[in-house]
Design an enzyme around this catalytic site. Structure first.
Site, PDB file in Angstrom:
ATOM      1  N   ARG A  81      -9.899  -6.176   8.063  1.00  0.00           N
ATOM      2  CA  ARG A  81     -10.653  -6.330   9.312  1.00  0.00           C
ATOM      3  C   ARG A  81     -12.131  -6.625   9.083  1.00  0.00           C
ATOM      4  NH1 ARG A  81      -8.797  -5.931  14.203  1.00  0.00           N
ATOM      5  NH2 ARG A  81      -6.866  -4.817  14.684  1.00  0.00           N
TER       6      ARG A  81
ATOM      7  N   GLU B 245       0.843  -1.190   0.000  1.00  0.00           N
ATOM      8  CA  GLU B 245       0.000   0.000   0.000  1.00  0.00           C
ATOM      9  C   GLU B 245       0.881   1.244   0.000  1.00  0.00           C
ATOM     10  OE1 GLU B 245      -3.448   1.829   2.981  1.00  0.00           O
ATOM     11  OE2 GLU B 245      -1.827   0.610   3.808  1.00  0.00           O
TER      12      GLU B 245
ATOM     13  N   LYS C  54      -9.692   1.935  -1.878  1.00  0.00           N
ATOM     14  CA  LYS C  54      -9.865   1.457  -0.504  1.00  0.00           C
ATOM     15  C   LYS C  54     -11.182   1.917   0.099  1.00  0.00           C
ATOM     16  CE  LYS C  54      -7.243   1.374   3.868  1.00  0.00           C
ATOM     17  NZ  LYS C  54      -6.021   1.893   4.519  1.00  0.00           N
TER      18      LYS C  54
ATOM     19  N   THR D 143      -0.496  -2.328  15.593  1.00  0.00           N
ATOM     20  CA  THR D 143      -1.584  -3.121  14.992  1.00  0.00           C
ATOM     21  C   THR D 143      -1.068  -4.198  14.050  1.00  0.00           C
ATOM     22  OG1 THR D 143      -1.822  -1.564  13.155  1.00  0.00           O
ATOM     23  CG2 THR D 143      -3.179  -1.177  15.111  1.00  0.00           C
TER      24      THR D 143
ATOM     25  N   CYS E 219      -5.125  -3.130   3.073  1.00  0.00           N
ATOM     26  CA  CYS E 219      -4.826  -2.925   4.491  1.00  0.00           C
ATOM     27  C   CYS E 219      -6.043  -3.115   5.412  1.00  0.00           C
ATOM     28  CB  CYS E 219      -4.197  -1.544   4.681  1.00  0.00           C
ATOM     29  SG  CYS E 219      -3.330  -1.353   6.264  1.00  0.00           S
TER      30      CYS E 219
END
Length: 413
Positions: free
Chosen positions: A164, A41, A118, A190, A160
């Site tokens: 999640r 990224e 993104k 993280t 990225c």
């Protein structure tokens, strides 16, 4: 044998310098006969701050970073080499003063043939750590790119923080993805989460997962080092969650790790997993999708086992269309949807203006009562969640109860 490479580098805020690092990795991947190189990224630059990012962003046509990559791929292609490159970059927005965080796919001739923007942006304030507000300078995307064919199989793209949110991986998997990638610039605190999530994603989607990442303390144009440091641990993971290859984190020098993508093993694993899942299914009852589900997802809606329909976090074109159409429903439904979905999006500016939308598609429901709507199975899904995954209703009676409560509230309809 089909080899892929995942690249690791430490981008500065100077595009030309980062181009040199990217070209070095392309040369290494090509020398090893890899078919695809995945770069991290924001490989084109890591800016000093949000304001500088807006100042130094370049279109792909004007970017020295992209021009260098395209030139190298054309050179390799002319000499008979065959390498595609996936790379995360910044692009100017056409609609705001922010930039776009995108992932582009360049074919062997250096042409940009796929682009993903993104969706989920990373806003975090860590105690004694970095304060990152990606949404201050980055415009979120609102479209999932359909997986596409490549020399290593069918590829699905994310970036990225998208990792999640498993709905994206599930959707890409349901549309045929065999290889998923999430290029990243993880923070130090993280970073460990994302490597575990990547392995989990590989397992629950039975897909290869490629994780190119930035590594190290990012330099600035004056030679100093910024206070931002990226985690690294670039790796390639197989469908069983095993890390097949990983870059060293001894220093910040750009490097690659390489692994074989064996689609025969992948398909065998998927067949075995599917058979095992079918044998242990809690329910095999078939039912048609509800009208709500059809409006949300159309004919290509996701099929969830155990008869659960879930409204995904990220908005799609069909979902935008549906929300606008709800304005033509009867007043009870209009008020209920507006209150149940107050922002209709993530905190990353995915917001729909209910007041300005208009449509006549659902005119047939305008005069219907809630009971009549229920009888016609308009509200059929057993699970309804909002964009932030807050449970709205676990079954049809719950949803109707919510609608009726709005109908009876003191504000009136």
């Amino acid at each position: 044998m089909v080899l892929v490479a995942a690249g690791q580098l430490c981008a500065s805020n100077v595009l030309k310098d980062n181009a040199v690092a990217a070209i070095n990795l392309i040369a290494k991947a090509s020398a090893l006969k890899c078919k695809v190189l995945f770069l991290p990224e924001a490989s084109d630059y890591i800016a000093r701050n949000a304001q500088q990012s807006k100042e130094i962003v370049k279109s792909v046509a004007d970017s020295p970073f992209i021009q260098a990559i395209q030139g190298k791929l054309k050179e390799l292609n002319t000499s008979g080499e065959s390498l595609s490159v996936s790379v995360g970059i910044h692009e100017p927005s056409e609609t705001s003063d922010r930039v776009k965080n995108t992932l582009i796919w360049l074919n062997e001739a250096g042409e940009i043939v796929h682009r993903y923007q993104k969706i989920h942006l990373f806003d975090v304030d860590i105690k004694n750590g970095p304060i990152l507000k990606e949404s201050q300078s980055v415009e979120p995307g609102n479209e999932v790119l359909k997986p596409f064919a490549s020399a290593i199989g069918t590829v699905g793209l994310g970036i990225c923080y998208d990792l999640r949110f498993p709905e994206l991986a599930l959707r890409l998997r349901s549309e045929g993805a065999q290889v998923l990638t999430y290029p990243s610039a993880w923070t130090m605190k993280t970073g460990p989460h994302f490597q575990l999530l990547a392995q989990s994603t590989a397992i629950f989607t039975q897909s290869y997962v490629v994780m190119p990442a930035q590594k190290g303390k990012h330099k600035l144009e004056d030679g100093t080092v910024s206070n931002r440091e990226s985690f690294g641990h670039t790796c390639i993971i197989d469908p069983a969650g095993t890390i097949l290859a990983q870059c060293s984190d001894i220093d910040d020098t750009e490097e690659i790790c390489v692994a074989d993508i064996d689609l025969d093993k992948l398909e065998l694993l998927r067949i075995l997993e599917q058979n095992a899942t079918n044998k242990s299914s809690l329910s095999k009852t078939e039912k048609p999708p509800s009208k709500i589900t059809q409006l949300l997802f159309g004919s290509k809606g996701l099929e969830y086992r155990y008869n659960v329909d879930v409204c995904e976090r990220f908005p799609t074109g069909d979902q935008f269309k549906f929300i606008k159409q709800t304005l033509s429903m009867n007043p009870q439904c209009k008020k209920a949807f507006k209150d149940a979905f107050p922002t209709l999006g993530s905190a990353n500016d995915h917001v729909i203006d209910l007041q300005s939308a208009d449509s006549t598609t659902l005119k047939q429901y305008e005069s219907k009562t809630l009971d009549e709507l229920a009888k016609e199975n308009v509200f059929q899904p057993p699970l309804v969640v909002d964009w932030d995954h807050k449970l709205i209703a676990s079954d049809e009676p719950d949803l109707l109860k919510i609608l009726n409560n709005y109908h009876k509230n003191e504000e009136g309809i």
